[in-house]
Design a protein around this motif. Structure first.
Motif, PDB file in Angstrom:
ATOM      1  N   ALA A  48       0.803  -1.227   0.000  1.00 60.15           N
ATOM      2  CA  ALA A  48       0.000   0.000   0.000  1.00 60.15           C
ATOM      3  C   ALA A  48       0.831   1.271   0.000  1.00 60.15           C
ATOM      4  N   GLY A  49       2.144   1.130   0.065  1.00 56.83           N
ATOM      5  CA  GLY A  49       3.015   2.303   0.073  1.00 56.83           C
ATOM      6  C   GLY A  49       3.580   2.573   1.455  1.00 56.83           C
ATOM      7  N   PHE A  50       4.879   2.774   1.519  1.00 55.52           N
ATOM      8  CA  PHE A  50       5.557   2.959   2.806  1.00 55.52           C
ATOM      9  C   PHE A  50       4.990   4.151   3.568  1.00 55.52           C
ATOM     10  N   ASP A  51       4.908   5.318   2.931  1.00 55.59           N
ATOM     11  CA  ASP A  51       4.402   6.514   3.610  1.00 55.59           C
ATOM     12  C   ASP A  51       2.934   6.350   3.992  1.00 55.59           C
ATOM     13  N   ASN A  52       2.164   5.723   3.107  1.00 53.85           N
ATOM     14  CA  ASN A  52       0.741   5.509   3.402  1.00 53.85           C
ATOM     15  C   ASN A  52       0.555   4.641   4.645  1.00 53.85           C
ATOM     16  N   MET A  53       1.379   3.585   4.765  1.00 47.51           N
ATOM     17  CA  MET A  53       1.223   2.685   5.902  1.00 47.51           C
ATOM     18  C   MET A  53       1.749   3.309   7.186  1.00 47.51           C
ATOM     19  N   LYS A  54       2.788   4.097   7.096  1.00 45.18           N
ATOM     20  CA  LYS A  54       3.253   4.822   8.280  1.00 45.18           C
ATOM     21  C   LYS A  54       2.131   5.721   8.807  1.00 45.18           C
ATOM     22  N   ALA A  55       1.464   6.423   7.897  1.00 42.48           N
ATOM     23  CA  ALA A  55       0.366   7.308   8.294  1.00 42.48           C
ATOM     24  C   ALA A  55      -0.822   6.513   8.815  1.00 42.48           C
ATOM     25  N   ALA A  56      -1.116   5.387   8.162  1.00 39.88           N
ATOM     26  CA  ALA A  56      -2.251   4.561   8.586  1.00 39.88           C
ATOM     27  C   ALA A  56      -2.033   3.998   9.981  1.00 39.88           C
ATOM     28  N   TYR A  57      -0.812   3.535  10.265  1.00 40.18           N
ATOM     29  CA  TYR A  57      -0.531   2.977  11.585  1.00 40.18           C
ATOM     30  C   TYR A  57      -0.530   4.066  12.655  1.00 40.18           C
ATOM     31  N   ALA A  58      -0.047   5.251  12.307  1.00 43.15           N
ATOM     32  CA  ALA A  58      -0.098   6.358  13.262  1.00 43.15           C
ATOM     33  C   ALA A  58      -1.546   6.701  13.595  1.00 43.15           C
ATOM     34  N   HIS A  59      -2.407   6.693  12.574  1.00 41.09           N
ATOM     35  CA  HIS A  59      -3.839   6.938  12.790  1.00 41.09           C
ATOM     36  C   HIS A  59      -4.449   5.848  13.661  1.00 41.09           C
ATOM     37  N   ALA A  60      -4.110   4.585  13.368  1.00 44.58           N
ATOM     38  CA  ALA A  60      -4.662   3.466  14.140  1.00 44.58           C
ATOM     39  C   ALA A  60      -4.269   3.564  15.615  1.00 44.58           C
ATOM     40  N   ILE A  61      -3.039   3.948  15.869  1.00 48.59           N
ATOM     41  CA  ILE A  61      -2.580   4.090  17.260  1.00 48.59           C
ATOM     42  C   ILE A  61      -3.303   5.250  17.941  1.00 48.59           C
ATOM     43  N   ASP A  62      -3.416   6.371  17.247  1.00 44.81           N
ATOM     44  CA  ASP A  62      -4.105   7.535  17.821  1.00 44.81           C
ATOM     45  C   ASP A  62      -5.568   7.230  18.131  1.00 44.81           C
TER      46      ASP A  62
END
Length: 349
Positions: free
Chosen positions: A312-326
């Motif tokens: 899904a894309g490195f930057d996209n997944m970094k953002a997605a996981y940050a959102h999931a944690i928040d």
């Protein structure tokens, strides 16, 4: 790539120790490029198209965690790959006490001889029985092999016998569950059928190596443990037919995806498959078969987080996981799930 790039801070309280009471009611993060949608697993039907195929891994988890004795020394084992005729590869703890020729006894109901010692605590064992007799003995002396991040926080109990098994599991051999599939109920599967989506099954016997940390500093230095998988000619034909008519292949879990990618050639043709695979997918990999991936949330610096970053894309997944944690999503095997659209073709219904 440097392994540290795939690191992130995860609050301990977000590690799920039990599944959601309603499997299909777990939270569901839909990732479409840099767009994120918070849903629940039962909403997956909203993202399916008639004619799509969903590919499920029908492996069944066996009681692969054993505690035995070599003379008076306690030995803990986790089986991770069936080598045939009563022979298994396993991770032993403490492995340093073992040497070829040692015999480990399990409650005087089962015994195994150490044939070989490998790296990182791996041993090859020859049990004193095979086939159905070995499987019955494992039922008596083994326990469900919950991942270490759960087993270290609570004991395995009777509830795990059903919780850590998909409702469609069929073929014995896994020592870890294909966890994206844990969210499906018979009712949700019926809704998928009603949506005109074809459900296909493949088999990948998931090994305990999936939980091993990546100790190398660079992804090129990491070696994956092999796992056995099978795709029948009929399933391969249906996958190819779906792509030929313009429909999508949706993999339920990284295990299904890894097997499908292992069986698909550079031209995008999926072949029948019955062999071991040690495919290691990192950013830069060109996907040949899978268009959409349903998967749970994975460990920092794990091969699975590398895989979803490639998909899904490195930057996209970094953002997605940050959102999931928040947002307090629950992580790992018993946690919440996500739907990932491949970076090179943002999927929309």
């Amino acid at each position: 790539m440097k392994v540290d790039l795939f690191d992130f801070e995860l609050p301990r309280e977000l590690i799920a120790l039990r599944p959601a009471a309603d499997r299909a009611g777990a939270r569901f993060l839909v990732v479409k490029g840099n767009e994120l949608e918070d849903r629940q697993v039962s909403d997956i039907v909203d993202y399916l198209r008639p004619g799509d195929v969903m590919v499920f891994n029908d492996t069944r988890v066996i009681p692969a965690r054993l505690t035995g004795k070599r003379r008076d020394a306690k030995i803990e084992l986790t089986l991770h790959m069936n080598a045939g005729e009563g022979c298994w590869k396993a991770f032993a703890k403490p492995a340093k006490k073992l040497k070829p020729g040692d015999v480990i006894n399990f409650q005087d109901k089962l015994a195994a001889e150490v044939l070989e010692k490998g790296e990182a605590g791996e041993v090859t064992l020859q049990f004193d029985r095979q086939g159905t007799a070995l499987r019955e003995a494992l039922d008596e002396v083994g326990v469900m092999p919950l991942p270490p991040y759960i087993a270290s926080q609570r004991p395995v109990d009777e509830q795990d016998l059903s919780d850590y098994q998909t409702v469609y599991s069929e073929k014995d051999g896994a020592v870890a569950a294909p966890t994206a599939g844990l969210h499906f109920t018979d009712e949700l599967l019926a809704k998928i059928d009603d949506a005109g989506v074809e459900r296909l099954t493949v088999t990948l016997h998931v090994g305990a190596g999936t939980f091993l940390p990546v100790k190398a500093e660079d992804t090129e230095e990491h070696k994956m443990h092999a796992e056995w998988g099978e795709i029948t000619p009929e399933v391969a034909d249906k996958i190819n037919a779906a792509h030929a008519r313009g429909n999508r292949v949706i993999a339920v879990g990284t295990t299904s995806l890894r097997l499908l990618e292992s069986a698909t050639d550079e031209q995008g043709v999926t072949r029948p498959f019955s062999a071991d695979t040690d495919i290691f997918i990192t950013p830069g990999y060109r996907f040949r078969c899978v268009d959409v991936l349903m998967t749970n949330f994975h460990l920092p610096k794990s091969t699975l987080f590398m895989l979803v970053s490639a998909f899904a894309g490195f930057d996209n997944m970094k953002a997605a996981y940050a959102h999931a944690i928040d947002e307090g999503y629950r992580f790992y095997s018993y946690g919440d799930s996500s739907l990932l659209c491949r970076e090179d073709q943002i999927c929309r219904k």
